[in-house]
Design a protein around this motif. Structure first.
Motif, short mmCIF file in Angstrom:
data_model
loop_
_atom_site.label_atom_id
_atom_site.label_comp_id
_atom_site.label_asym_id
_atom_site.label_seq_id
_atom_site.Cartn_x
_atom_site.Cartn_y
_atom_site.Cartn_z
N TRP A 137 0.86 -0.89 0.06
CA TRP A 137 0.05 -0.29 -0.04
C TRP A 137 0.71 1.55 0.29
O TRP A 137 0.49 2.79 -0.18
CB TRP A 137 -1.13 -0.19 1.01
CG TRP A 137 -0.54 0.10 2.38
CD1 TRP A 137 0.78 -0.60 3.39
CD2 TRP A 137 -0.40 1.21 3.65
NE1 TRP A 137 0.92 0.12 4.70
CE2 TRP A 137 0.32 1.28 4.53
CE3 TRP A 137 -1.22 2.70 3.38
CZ2 TRP A 137 0.67 1.69 5.53
CZ3 TRP A 137 -0.78 3.60 4.92
CH2 TRP A 137 -0.85 3.83 5.19
N VAL A 142 6.96 -2.50 19.41
CA VAL A 142 8.03 -2.74 17.96
C VAL A 142 8.55 -1.10 18.08
O VAL A 142 9.20 -0.85 17.06
CB VAL A 142 7.01 -2.66 17.33
CG1 VAL A 142 6.66 -3.95 16.34
CG2 VAL A 142 5.78 -1.37 17.05
N ASP A 162 12.17 -4.18 16.88
CA ASP A 162 12.00 -4.24 15.90
C ASP A 162 12.35 -4.81 14.92
O ASP A 162 11.73 -5.27 13.76
CB ASP A 162 11.58 -2.72 15.50
CG ASP A 162 10.92 -2.26 14.49
OD1 ASP A 162 9.62 -2.99 14.45
OD2 ASP A 162 11.69 -1.96 13.47
N HIS A 175 10.08 -6.77 12.78
CA HIS A 175 10.01 -5.40 11.27
C HIS A 175 9.83 -6.79 10.66
O HIS A 175 9.69 -7.53 10.48
CB HIS A 175 11.22 -4.87 11.09
CG HIS A 175 11.24 -3.82 9.88
ND1 HIS A 175 9.60 -2.75 10.14
CD2 HIS A 175 11.52 -4.08 8.69
CE1 HIS A 175 10.19 -2.32 8.73
NE2 HIS A 175 10.64 -2.58 8.10
N LEU A 177 3.65 -7.47 13.65
CA LEU A 177 3.15 -6.15 12.64
C LEU A 177 1.98 -5.94 12.53
O LEU A 177 1.34 -5.04 12.52
CB LEU A 177 4.59 -5.65 11.64
CG LEU A 177 4.53 -3.90 11.69
CD1 LEU A 177 4.68 -3.05 11.87
CD2 LEU A 177 5.26 -3.91 10.04
N HIS A 180 -0.26 -6.00 14.89
CA HIS A 180 -0.49 -4.87 15.58
C HIS A 180 -1.54 -3.83 15.26
O HIS A 180 -2.02 -3.38 15.90
CB HIS A 180 1.17 -4.06 16.15
CG HIS A 180 1.18 -2.66 15.97
ND1 HIS A 180 1.15 -1.27 17.25
CD2 HIS A 180 1.93 -1.64 15.33
CE1 HIS A 180 0.56 -0.48 16.95
NE2 HIS A 180 1.31 -0.29 15.87
N PHE A 181 -1.08 -3.25 13.31
CA PHE A 181 -1.59 -2.76 13.03
C PHE A 181 -3.12 -2.23 12.91
O PHE A 181 -3.58 -1.59 12.99
CB PHE A 181 -1.04 -1.36 11.76
CG PHE A 181 -0.68 -2.38 11.23
CD1 PHE A 181 -1.87 -2.50 10.09
CD2 PHE A 181 0.47 -2.41 10.10
CE1 PHE A 181 -2.08 -3.56 9.23
CE2 PHE A 181 0.35 -3.38 8.87
CZ PHE A 181 -0.50 -3.69 8.72
N VAL A 203 -4.64 -1.45 16.11
CA VAL A 203 -4.84 -0.39 16.71
C VAL A 203 -5.58 0.52 15.47
O VAL A 203 -6.80 1.65 15.97
CB VAL A 203 -3.92 1.20 16.35
CG1 VAL A 203 -2.99 1.24 17.64
CG2 VAL A 203 -3.01 0.35 15.58
N ARG A 247 5.37 -10.77 7.05
CA ARG A 247 3.99 -10.24 6.41
C ARG A 247 3.60 -10.65 4.60
O ARG A 247 5.55 -11.19 3.77
CB ARG A 247 4.19 -9.22 6.74
CG ARG A 247 4.39 -8.12 5.94
CD ARG A 247 4.84 -6.78 6.74
NE ARG A 247 3.71 -5.58 6.12
CZ ARG A 247 3.59 -4.44 5.87
NH1 ARG A 247 4.33 -4.03 6.50
NH2 ARG A 247 2.24 -4.05 6.10
C1 HEM Z 1 0.86 3.75 20.93
C2 HEM Z 1 1.43 3.95 19.65
C3 HEM Z 1 1.89 2.91 18.92
C4 HEM Z 1 3.16 2.82 18.34
C5 HEM Z 1 4.63 3.27 19.61
C6 HEM Z 1 3.20 2.67 17.39
C7 HEM Z 1 4.60 1.97 16.71
C8 HEM Z 1 4.73 1.35 15.65
C9 HEM Z 1 6.15 0.89 14.84
C10 HEM Z 1 6.97 1.62 15.45
C11 HEM Z 1 5.62 1.14 13.81
C12 HEM Z 1 6.30 0.23 12.68
C13 HEM Z 1 6.93 -1.47 13.26
C14 HEM Z 1 7.65 -2.37 12.26
O1 HEM Z 1 7.30 -1.74 11.28
O2 HEM Z 1 8.38 -3.01 11.96
C15 HEM Z 1 4.04 0.95 13.86
C16 HEM Z 1 3.52 0.75 12.02
C17 HEM Z 1 2.64 0.86 12.25
N1 HEM Z 1 1.67 1.29 12.85
FE1 HEM Z 1 2.23 2.10 15.00
N2 HEM Z 1 2.34 2.19 16.79
C18 HEM Z 1 0.92 3.03 17.33
C19 HEM Z 1 0.03 3.27 17.47
C20 HEM Z 1 -0.39 3.62 16.00
C21 HEM Z 1 -2.23 3.65 15.83
C22 HEM Z 1 -3.02 4.26 16.75
C23 HEM Z 1 -1.91 3.58 14.10
C24 HEM Z 1 -3.53 3.54 13.69
C25 HEM Z 1 -4.38 4.43 13.69
C26 HEM Z 1 -0.71 3.13 14.56
C27 HEM Z 1 -1.00 2.08 12.30
C28 HEM Z 1 0.40 1.54 12.25
C29 HEM Z 1 0.24 0.81 11.08
C30 HEM Z 1 -0.60 1.28 9.67
C31 HEM Z 1 1.77 0.64 10.83
C32 HEM Z 1 2.68 -0.07 9.91
C33 HEM Z 1 2.20 0.16 8.63
C34 HEM Z 1 2.91 -0.81 7.51
O3 HEM Z 1 4.51 -1.15 7.93
O4 HEM Z 1 2.87 -0.67 6.16
N3 HEM Z 1 -0.15 2.58 15.08
N4 HEM Z 1 3.58 1.07 14.71
#
Ligand code: HEM
Ligand code: CU
Lengths: 213, 676, 129
Positions: B179, B410, B416, B420, B425, B428-429, B432, B490
């Motif tokens: 994406w 992460v 991570d 990663h 991951l 995780h997303f 959220v 993934r």
């Molecule tokens: C508490 C706060 C948050 C922290 C500390 C956090 C941390 C992270 C980290 C470190 C990654 C990258 C991991 C990796 O690629 O190895 C990640 C990926 C992601 N997070 Fe979060 N996140 C948080 C909240 C959120 C929220 C609120 C959303 C969306 C509403 C979100 C959506 C995403 C998405 C879409 C990705 C990955 C996208 C991709 O690589 O394709 N995160 N997050």
């Protein structure tokens, strides 16, 4: 409308100083429009900042092609800059004329602004055409890619500004200094001045810093 | 112009019959179904004579409520499309153990790319923007947004983007790049097809729409508030709207610039992200995530606002810690611009950079935690009613905490490096985004539906929808955490590791449960429409809400409020609404005034029409069509700028009539109930 | 009503608008702005080409001059002031500038470090053409 007693003093007067500044209600249209446009300009500047960042990262990547100091001509840049600065001034004169409903000065101010803008664009086009004809087009190296994109993006904005400027003149010609047209004029002036600010960054970062390097 | 590198002499650029995938049944059938659906609806509309109504009342409408509803409709339809992609992927991973599964790799790649793109840009974004559009002017006590016509333009450009992505299903192909279309894979040398172009132009066009919506809502909140609506009296949802739209305005230009660079590389042979001539692929990661992280907060902040409204309404209490909530919102707004590197810790920026961004990422969890505590304390000691919106809110709190904690995990660089790009991951997303954004959107949908349409939604089906979705979510995504820990990466089209298999099977079962949830949701809508007379909301305040939108009738008249509410109460919430209701109920006829409202305008639709043409032509290198579309767009702009009357007047008598009908009904209810 | 005084303030002014001034004063504003801008521009061009100053100071000087000139434009052409009626305009500007600073600064910082930790590209695989 008189109000009955209300409960609690919770939010509007945190420090209990006894004075609550009441919000006066929706702002007049002129402010709403200009503020919206102001926010747009800020977003536009953020967009430019990405091209600046890309330029900063790629400026050294000449891939065997020319570097900035080999292709920049300071005299041209100086003329371009003076054109834009003067045009900002004449644009300001046109705004004042619009506010005071003075058609003659308005047309004059806008026309001069337009001519100065066109001179700027002509010089820039000339510079680009010269580079491309020498084989230093944007696909020659990452440095030239970043250079053409950044400067060209500003040039595209100026071109759009000239189109807008002509539309504004036509509108005043056809409809006079109506309030909504004055609002647009204000936005146009903001746009034109903002382009000047971006140009200051362009000539300082790209041309002057770059020709030293 | 850009014709420099294309030599096709053909009229239709790269487009010919080979673009239609006659040999692939799945997209063809899917496309045919969609086409039949669209044609069926169109035929029904035309035959029943609804076209004028549709054109006058919806397509050309500049009413923020209508536009909001259309945004949500778009999001819901796209949710079904993105959901179908999800089902296909879950089935693929359930069966593709030591085999190829049923989807060929190039097709599987398109599906996950389309799924992510659609879910973020055409489901989550329009859903939250739709809710903000619908509700914020009402909560602020004003008649419309700052720029009504632009609002319509914004919506239709978003729809254009969605249209282009869906056209790619049958004409050509979609990107296979994920994406975010990372180069060098997305560069011309590795992705010579039109897939990436579909991706990039859809996002460019809908991105303009989003930017317009952002500017509009920022200006609305800052400049159009009713008398006495001081900043610290705004409902929480208005605050989160402000923060979210500030982020849109500041972040979307970054996306636009980054995609423009990618497009320049692809169309004109530039070298931003190429491997040759000094280009730098890592700059793409850097720039795209400088937009990408703020983007996740653009999505989740409005959801936080919705939960704040819902939790305090259904706990019958003012929001606990209103000021700390405002502060937390604005803190998130700023900090979310300082953490983007956590998406590419593994790219090798070294310990200094990684450490700083890791710490910043953990800091952002603090204001988020503050919010969670505030909601809990709002519920504490309240008289809680577990209506459907409240169920979604509570479900969110539980789910989002898990997602947030894994996020902090992460955000620790060494962790991570292990997790990663793994299924962890992905879990995780989704944790959220589904648990935060989608649950929030559903809560808002259930909560404000009566306001928008004048009748409530069926509670029984609503609760069933919640429970199936909630459980289905856990069964689908908890296994992915485990699979990630077991080393599963993934975007796998097939795999040979036996240990992963059971988890993929469980996830597929979860997907089935989730699907039942979605079916319940649809059933709920159908059932409620059937029973709408019984579910009618005559009071305008079905939930005993706490902010101004509940002070007017449901659905509100075009002008929202016959009298602009005058907010003088010191309590930001409940008093204000009660007062405004009282003011409106007490008013007597003769005081009505003429109301000026913005006139309908086809500008948005026409703009989108030309944008679609231009987008399609750009994708297929049909240059004459590009120029035609460009001229059309400029002409639309000039015609719009030329018009003389952009407002019409609703005469006082008409206002009195409309308001009279509403008041009559509400007064009788109030006197029956014995009080406001 | 309670013991509080309710004060109604006037509205903000639009970005780009000035507080009430006579035409003469407004023109003077633009003249001053233009003069300052030209002066700063001339200084920049002069410094960039001169040997008279300590060379390493040139980039710093150019950046300082550019920022100063942007300030001149903001004040004299865009009429952004620190007055209370301008608060919203200034806050929006500040937010925009913060983002610009974070994006440009962050990018340069991050990208410089990525390159530092890379083995020299042209030594392991010469790809230049
Ligand atoms: C508490 C706060 C948050 C922290 C500390 C956090 C941390 C992270 C980290 C470190 C990654 C990258 C991991 C990796 O690629 O190895 C990640 C990926 C992601 N997070 Fe979060 N996140 C948080 C909240 C959120 C929220 C609120 C959303 C969306 C509403 C979100 C959506 C995403 C998405 C879409 C990705 C990955 C996208 C991709 O690589 O394709 N995160 N997050
Ligand atoms: Cu992030």
């Amino acid at each position: 409308m008189s109000m009955t007693a209300t409960a609690g003093h919770a939010h509007a007067d945190p420090h209990h100083i006894g004075i609550v500044v009441e919000h006066p209600g929706p702002a007049p249209k002129r402010i709403v429009t200009a503020y919206g446009f102001w926010v747009f300009l800020l977003s536009d500047i953020v967009m430019f900042s990405c091209f600046f960042a890309a330029y900063a990262v790629l400026a050294g990547q000449t891939a065997g092609g020319p570097s900035g100091s080999e292709i920049f001509e300071q005299r041209n840049v100086a003329i371009e800059t003076v054109c834009l600065l003067l045009s900002s001034f004449t644009c300001g004169m046109a705004s004042i004329a619009a506010d005071t409903h003075n058609r003659l000065w308005f047309y004059l101010g806008m026309a001069v602004t337009c001519v100065l803008g066109l001179i700027f664009l002509a010089i820039e086009f000339n510079e680009f055409a010269g580079l491309v004809s020498r084989g230093y087009g944007p696909s020659r190296s990452a440095f030239l890619t970043a250079f053409f994109s950044l400067v060209g993006c500003h040039g595209l904005h100026v071109s759009a500004g000239v189109l807008w400027l002509l539309t504004m003149m036509a509108q005043v010609f056809a409809k006079g200094f109506r309030v909504d047209i004055l609002r647009r004029m204000m936005c146009f002036a903001l746009f034109w001045h903002a382009l000047d600010i971006i140009w200051v960054a362009v000539f300082s970062v790209v041309y002057l810093l770059g020709s030293g390097a | 112009m850009p014709a420099v590198r294309t030599v096709e002499p053909m009229m239709l650029g790269k487009l010919d019959w080979s673009a239609i995938p006659f040999d692939q049944p799945i997209p063809l059938i899917a496309g045919a179904v969609v086409l039949v659906g669209i044609l069926g609806v169109l035929a029904w509309v035309v035959l029943r004579g609804h076209l004028p109504y549709l054109w006058d009342e919806w397509i050309t409408s500049v009413d923020h409520k209508r536009i909001g509803v259309m945004y949500i409709l778009l999001a819901s339809v796209m949710l079904l499309r993105g959901g179908s992609d999800a089902i296909m992927m879950r089935i693929q991973q359930a069966v593709a153990y030591q085999s190829q599964g049923y989807l060929p790799p190039e097709h599987y790649n398109q599906i996950f790319s389309a799924h992510g793109t659609i879910m973020i840009f055409f489901v989550a974004m329009p859903f939250v923007i739709g809710l903000m559009n619908l509700v914020v002017p009402l909560q602020l006590g004003v008649r419309d947004v700052a720029f009504p016509t632009l609002n319509s333009v914004g919506f239709w450009l978003t729809a254009t983007g969605a249209l282009l992505v869906n056209i790619s299903l049958v004409v050509g192909e979609f990107a296979r790049t994920g994406w975010l279309a990372f180069p060098p894979l997305s560069e011309l040398s590795y992705s010579p097809g039109v897939g990436v172009d579909y991706y990039a132009w859809s996002l460019q066009i809908s991105g303009v729409g989003t930017l317009v919506a952002g500017i509009n809502l920022v200006t609305t909140v800052l400049k159009l508030r009713t008398r006495g609506m001081n900043y610290l009296r705004m409902p929480m949802f208005c605050w989160t709207t402000l923060a979210s739209n500030l982020l849109i305005v500041a972040a979307f230009p970054i996306l636009t610039a980054t995609l423009a660079m990618l497009l320049l590389d692809r169309y004109l042979g530039f070298h931003f992200f190429t491997n040759e001539a000094g280009g730098n692929v890592m700059m793409f990661m850097n720039l795209i995530w400088a937009w990408g992280h703020p983007e996740v907060y653009i999505l989740v902040l409005p959801a936080f606002g919705i939960f704040s409204e819902v939790v305090s309404t259904f706990s019958g209490k003012a929001l606990f810690g209103y000021r700390s909530m405002v502060l937390a919102t604005m803190a998130i707004c700023i900090i979310s611009f300082m953490v983007w590197l956590h998406h590419f810790f593994t790219m090798g920026a070294g310990p200094d950079v990684n450490a700083i961004f890791g710490i910043a990422s953990m800091i952002i969890a603090v204001p988020t935690g503050v919010k969670i505590y505030n909601w809990l304390f709002t519920m504490y000691g309240g008289r809680i009613r577990f209506a459907t919106p409240m169920l979604w809110a509570v479900g969110f709190m539980v789910t989002f905490i898990i997602g947030g904690l894994t996020g902090v995990l992460v955000a620790v660089p060494p962790a991570d490096f292990m997790l990663h790009n793994s299924m962890f991951l992905v879990a995780h997303f989704h944790n959220v985004i589904i648990g935060g954004v989608l649950f929030g959107a559903f809560a808002g949908f259930e909560y404000w539906f009566p306001k928008a349409f004048g009748f409530r939604l069926d509670e029984r089906w609503g609760k069933m929808a919640f429970w199936f979705t909630f459980l289905g979510f856990y069964v689908t995504f908890l296994p992915l955490y485990v699979a990630g820990m077991l080393g599963m990466t993934r975007r796998l089209q097939h795999y040979d590791v036996a240990a992963w298999r059971p988890w993929m099977l469980v996830a597929a079962v979860g997907m089935a449960v989730l699907t039942i949830g979605v079916i319940c949701q649809i059933t709920q809508l159908v059932v409620s429409i059937r029973n709408r007379e019984a579910l009618r909301d005559r009071t305008g305040d079905p939930w005993d809400g706490r902010s101004l939108e509940w002070a007017t009738s449901s659905p509100p008249p075009v002008f929202n409020f016959a009298f602009s509410p005058d907010v003088r109460g010191e309590d930001a919430y409940w008093d204000m609404k009660a007062l405004a209701r009282k003011q409106s109920l007490e008013h007597e006829g003769p005081e009505y005034h003429d109301i000026e409202m913005p006139r309908n305008s086809p500008t948005g639709f026409v703009c989108a029409f030309f944008a679609s043409i231009m987008g399609f032509a750009l994708i297929w290198h049909i240059w004459w069509m590009v120029i035609l579309g460009g001229i059309g767009a400029f002409a639309t702009f000039v015609v719009f700028a030329w018009r003389d009357h952009d407002e019409y007047v609703i005469p006082a008598a008409e206002v009195a009539r409309i308001d009279g009908i509403n008041l009559e009904e509400r007064r009788s209810l109030v006197s029956m109930a014995g009080g406001v | 009503m309670s013991d509080q005084t309710h004060m109604h303030v006037e509205h903000d002014i639009a970005p780009g608008d000035e507080e009430q001034h006579s035409v003469g004063a407004r023109i003077l504003g633009y003249v001053v702005g233009l003069a300052l801008a030209l002066l700063l521009t001339a200084t920049s061009f002069f410094i960039a080409g001169t040997d008279l100053v300590w060379q390493p100071s040139i980039p710093v000087a150019l950046i300082v001059l550019a920022i100063a000139q942007m300030g001149v434009h903001l004040v004299f052409f865009l009429h952004i002031t620190t007055g209370p009626d301008n608060t919203n305009n200034v806050l929006a500007l500040a937010f925009g500038l913060l983002v610009v600073f974070l994006v440009v600064g962050g990018t340069v910082w991050i990208m410089a470090h990525l390159n530092q930790n890379m083995p020299p590209m042209d030594q392991i695989m010469p790809m230049r053409n």
